[in-house]
Scaffold this motif. Structure first.
Motif, PDB file in Angstrom:
ATOM      1  N   VAL A  52       6.510 -18.577  41.889  1.00  0.00           N
ATOM      2  CA  VAL A  52       7.478 -17.908  42.755  1.00  0.00           C
ATOM      3  C   VAL A  52       6.750 -16.796  43.500  1.00  0.00           C
ATOM      4  O   VAL A  52       6.097 -15.946  42.891  1.00  0.00           O
ATOM      5  CB  VAL A  52       8.653 -17.311  41.949  1.00  0.00           C
TER       6      VAL A  52
ATOM      7  N   PHE B  29       7.194 -13.822  46.623  1.00  0.00           N
ATOM      8  CA  PHE B  29       8.110 -13.075  47.486  1.00  0.00           C
ATOM      9  C   PHE B  29       7.346 -12.565  48.705  1.00  0.00           C
ATOM     10  O   PHE B  29       6.255 -11.989  48.571  1.00  0.00           O
ATOM     11  CB  PHE B  29       8.740 -11.900  46.732  1.00  0.00           C
TER      12      PHE B  29
ATOM     13  N   PRO C   3      10.903  -6.911  49.253  1.00  0.00           N
ATOM     14  CA  PRO C   3      10.976  -8.378  49.258  1.00  0.00           C
ATOM     15  C   PRO C   3      12.124  -8.868  50.130  1.00  0.00           C
ATOM     16  O   PRO C   3      13.221  -8.296  50.101  1.00  0.00           O
ATOM     17  CB  PRO C   3      11.214  -8.731  47.787  1.00  0.00           C
TER      18      PRO C   3
ATOM     19  N   HIS D 120      11.961 -12.677  51.623  1.00  0.00           N
ATOM     20  CA  HIS D 120      11.993 -14.134  51.540  1.00  0.00           C
ATOM     21  C   HIS D 120      11.381 -14.587  50.218  1.00  0.00           C
ATOM     22  O   HIS D 120      10.588 -13.864  49.613  1.00  0.00           O
ATOM     23  CB  HIS D 120      11.211 -14.768  52.695  1.00  0.00           C
ATOM     24  N   THR D 121      11.758 -15.810  49.792  1.00  0.00           N
ATOM     25  CA  THR D 121      11.231 -16.353  48.537  1.00  0.00           C
ATOM     26  C   THR D 121      10.660 -17.746  48.768  1.00  0.00           C
ATOM     27  O   THR D 121      11.325 -18.602  49.360  1.00  0.00           O
ATOM     28  CB  THR D 121      12.322 -16.443  47.456  1.00  0.00           C
TER      29      THR D 121
ATOM     30  N   ILE E  57       9.298 -20.912  46.578  1.00  0.00           N
ATOM     31  CA  ILE E  57       9.269 -21.455  45.218  1.00  0.00           C
ATOM     32  C   ILE E  57       8.454 -22.738  45.221  1.00  0.00           C
ATOM     33  O   ILE E  57       8.811 -23.724  45.876  1.00  0.00           O
ATOM     34  CB  ILE E  57      10.694 -21.718  44.698  1.00  0.00           C
TER      35      ILE E  57
ATOM     36  N   VAL F 254      16.313 -13.164  48.238  1.00  0.00           N
ATOM     37  CA  VAL F 254      15.385 -12.862  47.154  1.00  0.00           C
ATOM     38  C   VAL F 254      15.890 -13.534  45.883  1.00  0.00           C
ATOM     39  O   VAL F 254      16.926 -13.135  45.328  1.00  0.00           O
ATOM     40  CB  VAL F 254      15.246 -11.340  46.946  1.00  0.00           C
ATOM     41  N   CYS F 255      15.196 -14.567  45.433  1.00  0.00           N
ATOM     42  CA  CYS F 255      15.617 -15.335  44.258  1.00  0.00           C
ATOM     43  C   CYS F 255      14.997 -14.709  43.003  1.00  0.00           C
ATOM     44  O   CYS F 255      14.040 -15.242  42.417  1.00  0.00           O
ATOM     45  CB  CYS F 255      15.202 -16.794  44.405  1.00  0.00           C
ATOM     46  N   SER F 256      15.547 -13.594  42.607  1.00  0.00           N
ATOM     47  CA  SER F 256      14.965 -12.843  41.490  1.00  0.00           C
ATOM     48  C   SER F 256      15.248 -13.490  40.140  1.00  0.00           C
ATOM     49  O   SER F 256      14.612 -13.144  39.134  1.00  0.00           O
ATOM     50  CB  SER F 256      15.503 -11.405  41.495  1.00  0.00           C
TER      51      SER F 256
END
Length: 551
Positions: free
Chosen positions: A480, A482, A491, A493-494, A496, A514-516
Motif C-alpha cells: 500500500v 500513499f 496523504p 491518493h492510495t 494498492i 486515503v485507504c488507511s
C-alpha cells in the motif's frame, strides 16, 4: 452472485447486476450489455410526433422572412441548441433572426415575460422559438397569443399540466417510444432541423457541425444514454473530431484534445469549461464566440472562469458539508447560504453523493432564494417540488436534477413540506436511502489486461443509463502506497498493489481517497473500473478503485 452485504469504505452495500462469472472477453461484453438492457439503434427515426405543426409554422416564417427570435437556456444544452439554429439558418441564407439568453443572476432559469416583451416590442419578433426551456411558460405564451406573436416551445423537461403553455409544443416526453422521450434540448432541436432540412436543403457540412453540438449537449446534460442518445453521443464525439469549424478546432485544442477523444473528454474537460462562462458571467459570450468563429476571448474566459468556479465550488461544498451535520437524521438536505447561484448545482451533486440524500442548495439574497436540486437513485426531485407546489415561485427539471426559486419567507415551510414528503417515501422505500454501488460481474485477474480496455472502448460512450462497467475483484494485498498532496503534504491518493497472474502485480488506484484501513498481507475485495493509462510513451491497464473492504 447477488447482492453482497458489505460495509465498504464508501458504500453500505455492493450490488451485483449479474451472477455471471465470465471466463473470456466476449462473455464479459455480453454480460455488460445484458445488464443494461441495452438495444442499439442504427437509424434515428423520430417520425412526425408533434413535429408537423411546429415544422409548418417555422417553415412558413422562414419563407415569409418573418423576424424569428431564438430563446435558449444558458447551459451547454441550451447554448448549443441556439448555435445549432444559427448555423442552420445561416447555411440556408436566412438572416432575419435574433437570439436571447437570459441572465442567470438577474432573470434566472426559464422564459420570463420581460424578455418576451423585449423580443417583440424592441426586436420586432414575429415568431419566438424556445429551446431547452419554455415548457412552463404559460404566462409568456398567453401574452404572445394576445399580441399576435407565434410562440413555439421546444423543450425536453418534464411537463407540468398546470403550467403547460398554450402554444405549439415539441417535447420528446410526448413521444410514444420511450427511446425518444429522453432526448436533450439540443437533441430535439436536431430532430426539428433535420425535418426543416428536407425543404431548405442546407449544405452537408453543416450536419457534421450540428451533430457535434448535439453529441456534446447529450453528454453534458446527462440524459440517459439509451439506444437513441447513445447513438447521438457516439456520432457527436466522432463529429467533434471531423468538423472543420475553426471554433470547434480551437476549443478542442484549448482543452488539450487533439487526435482522439471520448465522452469523458467532453463531459469533464470541454463541457464544464463552456458551462463555467454561463455560471459566472453571461452565456452570450458563448453564443458570440461560436457564431463569429472567433473563440479567442471565450477560450481565455473559459479557463479563467473554470478556475474560479472550482474555487467557489470547493467553498460551497465545504460550508454545505458543515451545515449538513445539523440534519444528520433528516431524509433530505435543504440548505441555503451566501452561495453563488451558478455553482450550487455542481456542489449539490457532490453533497448528494457524499451524504446519499436528496439535496437542495440555494443562495439567499434580497429576500429571494435561488438554487439547484440533485437527487439519489429512486427519488424524483421534480416530483418532490411539485408536491410542495405553490410555495415555489418557479421550479422545473428532471428526476435527478432541478432548478428552483422561492421567497425567503417560505423557506421553513418548504423545508418542512419537502421533509414530510420525503419521510413518507423513506418509510415506504427505505432502501432508497441506503448508499449502494453496482458492479457488472466478477473480474478474473487473467482478463485484467489491455485487451479488456479495448473491448470496453468499443462499447463507448458511457454515461447516465449506460454506465461505465464496474467489476468485483478479490485479491491479496502486497503493498500500500500513499501519494501526498503537493500543497499540504498530507496523504491524498492510495495505490494498492495486489497479487496478479503468474506472479505479476496489478495496481488498483484510489484517487482522492486515503485507504488507511488496508495494509500489506490483507485479503480484500474491490469494486473497480478499467481504463487505459498513457504515461511517458507507454500504454497500460489501470484499475481505478471505487470501494474496498478488508476481510
Amino acid at each position: 452472485m447477488g447482492n453482497i452485504e458489505i460495509m465498504g469504505s464508501k458504500f453500505s452495500s455492493w450490488q451485483s447486476l449479474s451472477n455471471a462469472h465470465p471466463v473470456n472477453y466476449q462473455q464479459l461484453v455480453d454480460c455488460i450489455i445484458k445488464n443494461r438492457e441495452f438495444s442499439s439503434v442504427d437509424t434515428l427515426n423520430y417520425g412526425d410526433h408533434g413535429l408537423e405543426h411546429v415544422y409548418s409554422a417555422i417553415a412558413n416564417a422562414i419563407k415569409a422572412n418573418k423576424r424569428i427570435a431564438l430563446y435558449a437556456d444558458y447551459d451547454v444544452d441550451g447554448t448549443m441548441s441556439c448555435v445549432s439554429w444559427i448555423w442552420f439558418l445561416r447555411s440556408i441564407g436566412f438572416k432575419n433572426y435574433t437570439y436571447y439568453i437570459p441572465d442567470r443572476f438577474t432573470e434566472g432559469y426559464g422564459v420570463n415575460i420581460n424578455a418576451v416583451k423585449h423580443l417583440v416590442e424592441v426586436e420586432k419578433a414575429e415568431l419566438i422559438i424556445t429551446m431547452d426551456t419554455g415548457i412552463t411558460a404559460n404566462e409568456e405564451a398567453s401574452w404572445c397569443l394576445s399580441n399576435g406573436v407565434q410562440f413555439v416551445c421546444t423543450d425536453h423537461h418534464k411537463i407540468q399540466a398546470d403550467k403547460m403553455p398554450d402554444c405549439m409544443i415539441l417535447n420528446p416526453k410526448t413521444h410514444p417510444d420511450p427511446e425518444y422521450q429522453e432526448l436533450c434540448g439540443c437533441g430535439i432541436t436536431f430532430v426539428l432541423l433535420r425535418k426543416l432540412a428536407k425543404e431548405f436543403n442546407p449544405p452537408h457540412d453543416v450536419w457534421v457541425d450540428i451533430l457535434a453540438l448535439t453529441g456534446m449537449a447529450t453528454i453534458c446534460d446527462v440524459v440517459p444514454l439509451n439506444g437513441v442518445n447513445h447513438r447521438l453521443a457516439k456520432l457527436g464525439v466522432e463529429a467533434l473530431l471531423k468538423s472543420h469549424r475553426p471554433v470547434l478546432k480551437k476549443l478542442l485544442s484549448a482543452s488539450s484534445i487533439e487526435t482522439q477523444m471520448d465522452e469523458k473528454d467532453v463531459g469533464f474537460r470541454l463541457g464544464p469549461r463552456i458551462n463555467a462562462v454561463g455560471r459566472l458571467e453571461h452565456a452570450n459570450k458563448v453564443i458570440r464566440a461560436f457564431i463569429d468563429e472567433e473563440p479567442g476571448e471565450l477560450i481565455h474566459e473559459m479557463s479563467r472562469c473554470n478556475e474560479i468556479r472550482k474555487q467557489i465550488q470547493a467553498q460551497i461544498v465545504h460550508e454545505a458539508r458543515l451545515y449538513a451535520g445539523s440534519y444528520a437524521n433528516d431524509s433530505i438536505l435543504f440548505l441555503g447560504g451566501d452561495w453563488h447561484p451558478g455553482v450550487v448545482g455542481i456542489a449539490a451533486s457532490k453533497i448528494a453523493e457524499e451524504f446519499w440524500r436528496p439535496v437542495w442548495l440555494y443562495e439567499k439574497k434580497d429576500g429571494i432564494c435561488k438554487g439547484s436540486a440533485r437527487s439519489i437513485p429512486g427519488y424524483d426531485v421534480t416530483d418532490a417540488m411539485a408536491a410542495v407546489g405553490g410555495l415555489f415561485t418557479k421550479f422545473g427539471g428532471h428526476a435527478a436534477a432541478g432548478g428552483f426559486s422561492f421567497p425567503a419567507e417560505h423557506e421553513m415551510e418548504i423545508r418542512l413540506r419537502l421533509a414530510e414528503y420525503s419521510d413518507a417515501l423513506r418509510e415506504k422505500s427505505p432502501e432508497v436511502w441506503h448508499s449502494k454501488i453496482y458492479f457488472d460481474c466478477s473480474l478474473p485477474l487473467e482478463l485484467a489486461s489491455l485487451k479488456l480496455v479495448d473491448h470496453l472502448d468499443a462499447l463507448k460512450p458511457f454515461g447516465h443509463g449506460f454506465e461505465e462497467p464496474r467489476f468485483y475483484v478479490e485479491a491479496d494485498v502486497e503493498e500500500v502506497v500513499f501519494y501526498k498532496d503537493k500543497k499540504t503534504g498530507e496523504p491524498r491518493h492510495t495505490a494498492i498493489q495486489i497479487e496478479g497472474v503468474q506472479f505479476d502485480r496489478q495496481k488498483i488506484m484510489f484517487f482522492n481517497h486515503v485507504c488507511s484501513e488496508v495494509k500489506a498481507g490483507d485479503k480484500a475485495r474491490f469494486v473497480v473500473t478499467a481504463v487505459k493509462n498513457h504515461f511517458r510513451g507507454t500504454t497500460s491497464l489501470s484499475l481505478i478503485g471505487l470501494d474496498l473492504e478488508v476481510y
